[in-house]
Design a protein around this motif. Structure first.
Motif, PDB file in Angstrom:
ATOM      1  N   LYS A 395       0.837  -1.195   0.000  1.00 38.78           N
ATOM      2  CA  LYS A 395       0.000   0.000   0.000  1.00 38.78           C
ATOM      3  C   LYS A 395       0.871   1.243   0.000  1.00 38.78           C
ATOM      4  O   LYS A 395       1.913   1.274   0.635  1.00 38.78           O
ATOM      5  CB  LYS A 395      -0.918   0.013   1.226  1.00 38.78           C
ATOM      6  N   VAL A 397       0.494   5.474   0.620  1.00 35.19           N
ATOM      7  CA  VAL A 397      -0.426   6.501   1.076  1.00 35.19           C
ATOM      8  C   VAL A 397      -0.710   7.493  -0.046  1.00 35.19           C
ATOM      9  O   VAL A 397       0.168   7.861  -0.834  1.00 35.19           O
ATOM     10  CB  VAL A 397       0.156   7.221   2.317  1.00 35.19           C
ATOM     11  N   ASP A 426      -4.901   4.779   1.288  1.00 37.46           N
ATOM     12  CA  ASP A 426      -4.251   4.581  -0.005  1.00 37.46           C
ATOM     13  C   ASP A 426      -5.146   5.104  -1.122  1.00 37.46           C
ATOM     14  O   ASP A 426      -6.203   5.702  -0.876  1.00 37.46           O
ATOM     15  CB  ASP A 426      -3.892   3.116  -0.206  1.00 37.46           C
ATOM     16  N   MET A 432      -4.381   2.677   5.742  1.00 36.99           N
ATOM     17  CA  MET A 432      -3.055   2.090   5.578  1.00 36.99           C
ATOM     18  C   MET A 432      -2.821   0.970   6.583  1.00 36.99           C
ATOM     19  O   MET A 432      -2.142  -0.006   6.291  1.00 36.99           O
ATOM     20  CB  MET A 432      -1.976   3.159   5.742  1.00 36.99           C
ATOM     21  N   GLY A 463      -2.013   3.521  11.196  1.00 38.15           N
ATOM     22  CA  GLY A 463      -2.445   4.340  10.074  1.00 38.15           C
ATOM     23  C   GLY A 463      -3.064   5.649  10.493  1.00 38.15           C
ATOM     24  O   GLY A 463      -3.423   6.461   9.630  1.00 38.15           O
TER      25      GLY A 463
END
Length: 580
Positions: A395, A397, A426, A432, A463
């Motif tokens: 992933k 961001v 993402d 995330m 995240g």
């Protein structure tokens, strides 16, 4: 004269392991390991061959003690006392204990001869444990007999000559084999100043053995006596000193035993801890290797998945491109080469095909990206009971998808901490689920752009990021929140900071009469009064608002800011009475 006496001095030194009194530990030189030859007794009571001592490297020291130095005079008891002067002194180090040995004027050969060691060498030779003895007279043939009168070891030839001489005819001769049970068979100790005379006397004044010639010479009128008569007195003083030394020997042996025990326990403990370290490290290495294999397997799975997705998208796009090229080529050929009638006949089919192809949805971008990262500091849970680190992340961001969350994002109070949460997502809008992003937050006053407010960003490792700051003054502030140097959703935004919330100094009550316990002087900001001289409000009486309120400002909402402006004596009086 011949009675058995207690030994006056024991042999002290670093004997080889397994050495016991009476064996080669007393008869062999610690340097050459051979039988003693002209052994010299050092001040530290270690015995070394004369030739071995002469091979040691001497060094020079300054002796301020003069000629009566204890360490040097012990080997030369016949030297005259010298006045104390500053003079260079030659010394050597004991090869056994490294003790400094100051050499007398005569050098190594002036040190004391260890007659006890010489006696032990002779005894060992008689027992057959050492080399054979040679005749004291001819120094050539092996010894067969010993003259007890002269205390000389003689060969067969010298023994016959000894008996033929008139002066020694009646001397007692003994076979060497008959002397093996003796403990003292040493040669007579001769006077160094008069080699023909045996040392039999002891000078009390000079504290040294002397011969008959010495008594009529340098020791005339000195108190002298036979050595056998004074040995007990001096032996007793030595024994007394020995008694004071033996407890130290026992204490040192006990201390050494404790040190050995502690050292043994230390070694055992070190080995145990080393085993624990090895076991832990081996287990940790296996856990890391297992985690490594798991990560590589995961990476390979990600590669296969992304490659399959790309291959599928590639095949679809290639097929679509082929279909479109076929349609384009056919249509261009039709329009350039076909007759009017041919164009009209195939027009419907061509248009239907091209229309269908134009409606096919496709993505001009790859369906997956190459974004694969490894986070070595990210916790990856337990493996074989060990905490391991390192995770593979696919992933990435997307700042445009990141959002802000929190109550009163746009409102705050001066000198009160304000907080909100940044949720990183993402490109697909999914969280995330991990930390490690670089979140940049700036809070800048509108009127003082060069004085930003200090901010704190806490990574929650899931995240989300907790952001807090404390504005010092009221006013309008601009808040910038960036991820990867790009603004998130809603950034920048403004925050209106108002003055600090004023709390109520009064009480939230139903009436003054109830809250004050019936005090007549208690007042309320609502302005109500009661008959009978009560200055505060009461249920159903004049001025009572009919519902609960604050006594300080009259507001009806319990969780509210106080509206009392302050500065008026009446209101201050109300506050004081209600507070009581």
């Amino acid at each position: 004269m011949a009675e058995k006496r207690k030994p006056l001095l024991g042999f002290v030194g670093k004997l080889p392991s397994g050495t016991t009194p009476g064996n080669s530990g007393k008869t062999r030189c610690p340097l050459c390991m051979g039988l003693f030859k002209a052994p010299r007794l050092l001040p530290c009571l270690h015995t070394v061959c004369t030739t071995c001592l002469e091979q040691l490297e001497p060094f020079s020291v300054v002796d301020i003690r003069g000629g009566d130095s204890d360490t040097s005079s012990e080997g030369s008891v016949f030297q005259e006392l010298k006045p104390r002067t500053l003079q260079p002194q030659i010394g050597i180090l004991c090869p056994v204990c490294d003790a400094q040995v100051d050499l007398p004027m005569g050098g190594v050969k002036a040190l004391t001869i260890d007659h006890l060691a010489m006696n032990d060498v002779m005894l060992e030779s008689l027992r057959g444990e050492g080399q054979g003895l040679v005749c004291d007279l001819c120094s050539d043939r092996e010894v067969e007999k010993r003259c007890q009168t002269c205390k000389a070891n003689l060969c067969h030839f010298c023994c016959q000559a000894h008996r033929r001489q008139k002066k020694t005819t009646y001397h007692t001769m003994v076979d060497l084999k008959d002397l093996k049970g003796y403990s003292q068979i040493g040669k007579p100790i001769l006077c160094p100043a008069h080699p023909a005379e045996e040392l039999r006397l002891f000078c009390e004044l000079c504290d040294q053995p002397v011969c008959r010639e010495c008594m009529v010479g340098g020791h005339r009128e000195h108190p002298c006596d036979l050595a056998s008569n004074v040995v007990h007195k001096h032996g007793d003083s030595v024994r007394e000193l020995l008694k004071g030394t033996q407890p130290h020997v026992e204490a040192l042996e006990k201390a050494l035993a404790q040190i050995k025990g502690t050292n043994r326990a230390l070694q055992e403990r070190v080995e145990a801890v080393a085993a624990d370290v090895r076991s832990f490290s081996e287990g940790y290495i296996k856990a890391i290797e297992e985690h490594r294999d798991k990560l590589l397997k995961q990476l390979e799975a990600i590669r296969i998945q992304k490659e399959n997705s790309l291959q599928l998208q590639k095949a679809q796009l290639e097929q679509l491109l082929a279909d479109m090229q076929t349609g384009v080529e056919f249509t261009e050929h039709l329009l350039t080469s076909g007759s009017d009638l041919e164009i009209l006949i195939t027009k419907g089919m061509v248009m239907e095909r091209l229309t269908k192809l134009n409606k096919v949805a496709y993505s001009a971008r790859p369906g997956v990206n190459e974004k694969i990262t490894f986070s070595p500091k990210e916790k990856a849970g337990l493996c074989r009971g060990y905490e391991v680190y390192g995770a593979i992340n696919t992933k990435e961001v997307d700042p445009a998808k990141c959002v802000l969350q929190g109550e009163d994002l746009h409102r705050a109070r001066e000198k009160q901490t304000v907080s909100f949460t940044v949720i990183c997502k993402d490109a697909a809008g999914e969280s995330m689920g991990r930390g490690g992003e670089n979140i940049q937050v700036a809070v800048v006053p509108k009127d003082k752009k060069d004085s930003p407010v200090k901010t704190m960003v806490h990574d929650n490792k899931d995240g989300t990021y907790y952001v807090s700051y404390t504005p010092k003054e009221p006013g309008i502030y601009t808040v910038f929140v960036c991820v990867k140097e790009q603004h998130v959703q809603g950034s920048p935004f403004t925050v209106t900071v108002r003055k600090r919330h004023r709390s109520h100094p009064g009480v939230f009550h139903c009436c003054t009469f109830c809250s004050s316990g019936g005090q007549k002087t208690a007042r309320c900001a609502c302005g109500g009064t009661m008959p009978g001289g009560y200055l505060g409000c009461g249920h159903g009486h004049k001025g009572h608002p009919g519902r609960p309120h604050w006594s300080c400002c009259g507001k009806f909402t319990e969780k509210s800011e106080c509206a009392w402006a302050g500065g008026q004596s009446a209101a201050r009086s109300v506050l004081r009475t209600v507070a009581l």
